[in-house]
Design a protein around this motif. Structure first.
Motif, short mmCIF file in Angstrom:
data_model
loop_
_atom_site.label_atom_id
_atom_site.label_comp_id
_atom_site.label_asym_id
_atom_site.label_seq_id
_atom_site.Cartn_x
_atom_site.Cartn_y
_atom_site.Cartn_z
N UNK A 1 0.81 -1.22 0.00
CA UNK A 1 0.00 0.00 0.00
C UNK A 1 0.84 1.27 0.00
N UNK A 2 2.08 1.15 -0.44
CA UNK A 2 2.95 2.33 -0.52
C UNK A 2 2.24 3.42 -1.33
N UNK A 3 2.10 4.62 -0.79
CA UNK A 3 1.34 5.68 -1.47
C UNK A 3 1.93 6.10 -2.82
N UNK A 4 3.19 5.78 -3.09
CA UNK A 4 3.74 6.19 -4.38
C UNK A 4 3.09 5.44 -5.53
N UNK A 5 2.30 4.38 -5.22
CA UNK A 5 1.61 3.62 -6.25
C UNK A 5 0.11 3.96 -6.29
N UNK A 6 -0.33 4.91 -5.47
CA UNK A 6 -1.77 5.16 -5.34
C UNK A 6 -2.13 6.59 -5.72
N UNK A 7 -3.44 6.85 -5.71
CA UNK A 7 -3.92 8.18 -6.07
C UNK A 7 -3.56 9.22 -5.01
N UNK A 8 -2.95 8.77 -3.91
CA UNK A 8 -2.46 9.73 -2.92
C UNK A 8 -1.31 10.56 -3.46
N UNK A 9 -0.67 10.05 -4.53
CA UNK A 9 0.44 10.77 -5.17
C UNK A 9 -0.04 11.38 -6.48
N UNK A 10 0.47 12.54 -6.86
CA UNK A 10 0.12 13.11 -8.16
C UNK A 10 0.44 12.13 -9.29
N UNK A 11 -0.33 12.17 -10.34
CA UNK A 11 -0.16 11.19 -11.42
C UNK A 11 1.25 11.25 -12.00
N UNK A 12 1.82 12.44 -12.14
CA UNK A 12 3.14 12.55 -12.74
C UNK A 12 4.26 12.07 -11.82
N UNK A 13 3.91 11.75 -10.56
CA UNK A 13 4.89 11.22 -9.61
C UNK A 13 4.61 9.76 -9.24
N UNK A 14 3.47 9.25 -9.70
CA UNK A 14 3.07 7.90 -9.34
C UNK A 14 3.94 6.88 -10.06
N UNK A 15 4.30 5.81 -9.35
CA UNK A 15 5.24 4.82 -9.91
C UNK A 15 4.58 3.44 -10.01
N UNK A 16 4.91 2.75 -11.10
CA UNK A 16 4.50 1.36 -11.27
C UNK A 16 5.36 0.49 -10.36
N UNK A 17 4.76 -0.50 -9.70
CA UNK A 17 5.50 -1.40 -8.83
C UNK A 17 6.62 -2.10 -9.62
N UNK A 18 7.81 -2.13 -9.04
CA UNK A 18 8.90 -2.86 -9.69
C UNK A 18 8.58 -4.34 -9.82
N UNK A 19 7.92 -4.89 -8.80
CA UNK A 19 7.57 -6.32 -8.84
C UNK A 19 6.55 -6.60 -9.93
#
Length: 303
Positions: A206-224
């Protein structure tokens, strides 16, 4: 067994000379003696010293690589054998590889295929060629179309050791055409937020960098998730059904973003029981994920 400096010191008498000076004396003796047997003994010793990495610097300082190449142009078969054995041993030294693989020396190496019939010489030569390819920046210099043709001709050798080594080289490094066509899978994909949400539910990440809690241009696809896509390709298409990943090395040079075109390329570099697969994912011409995997392949995938 490789040596350590501390061990060498204990084996050197107080009034004796060190390994560096001893190697320099051997090289000098080769050039000063006119006795063939003495030259053969000296070069046999130098080839043996080249086996141990602790001697690499001493051999470079004594310009031994140049001597080894002089030996393989000799008319004396023993000297040729000692020369190629020395090159085979020291080619693992990254600093010596540059000299070994310059255009002049590569030409000398491959000319041995035309001038020598001694099986031990050819085996050392093939082993050298194989080991040099471990440095990917050098493999293009070694595996030219002409050189590969010479190696391919040895896959029909009546000498089993030569036939086996030549076949392994061709299987592993083959032709550029195979690497870029028949043995490559390319797919294009756009990762969406829905993809990330489903992966989050499955993994609990549930890391927020993968969710809508982060701006779309900063959101990251899970490495796994990226690695899972690669695994799916290896297990279904290349090498194919039934394949099992036994080891991997990978990295993430740049971040992978959602809602962007992603090109995924999987290449089969060697087609054997344990196959070597290279893969990468790109966005905006930047590599966001790349690595290599060793994959155990069912027999029917090796045809």
């Amino acid at each position: 067994m490789f040596s350590k400096n501390e061990l060498l010191k204990t084996k050197t008498p107080s009034n004796g000379i060190g390994r560096k000076e001893f190697i320099e004396n051997l090289v000098q003796e080769f050039y000063t003696t006119t006795n063939i047997e003495a030259q053969e003994q000296v070069t046999a010793n130098l080839a043996n010293f080249a086996y141990d990495p602790i001697n690499f610097q001493h051999l470079r300082d004594a310009n031994a690589v140049n001597l080894f190449f002089q030996l393989i142009t000799s008319r004396n078969e023993r000297l040729v054998l000692h020369g190629i054995a020395g090159i085979c041993n020291i080619c693992l030294d990254s600093l010596s590889q540059t000299e070994i693989t310059n255009s002049k020396n590569i030409k000398i190496l491959f000319e041995l295929f035309e001038t020598q019939t001694n099986a031990d010489i050819i085996i050392h030569l093939l082993t050298t060629i194989y080991l040099l390819a471990a440095n990917k920046s050098l493999s293009s210099n070694v595996y030219t179309k002409e050189n590969l043709q010479r190696i391919r001709s040895l896959t029909k050798s009546s000498e089993k050791r030569i036939e086996s080594l030549a076949s392994i080289i061709i299987e592993d490094f083959g032709t550029l055409e195979k690497r870029t066509n028949a043995y490559t899978v390319v797919i294009n994909k756009i990762f969406t937020q829905d993809d990330l949400d489903k992966f989050t539910m499955l993994t609990g990440d549930t890391n927020p960098i993968h969710s809508i809690q982060s701006p779309e241009n900063e959101r990251m696809v899970h490495g796994a998730l990226l690695n899972g896509i690669i695994s799916g390709i290896m297990g279904t298409r290349l090498p194919g059904p039934g394949s099992i990943v036994i080891s991997q090395e990978f990295k993430f040079p740049h971040q992978c973003r959602i809602n962007k075109d992603t090109t995924i390329v999987v290449k089969l570099l060697s087609k054997r029981k344990i196959s070597l697969v290279h893969y990468e994912c790109r966005q905006d011409d930047k590599v966001v994920f790349e690595g290599e995997a060793k994959v155990m392949s069912p027999r029917n995938n090796l045809k």
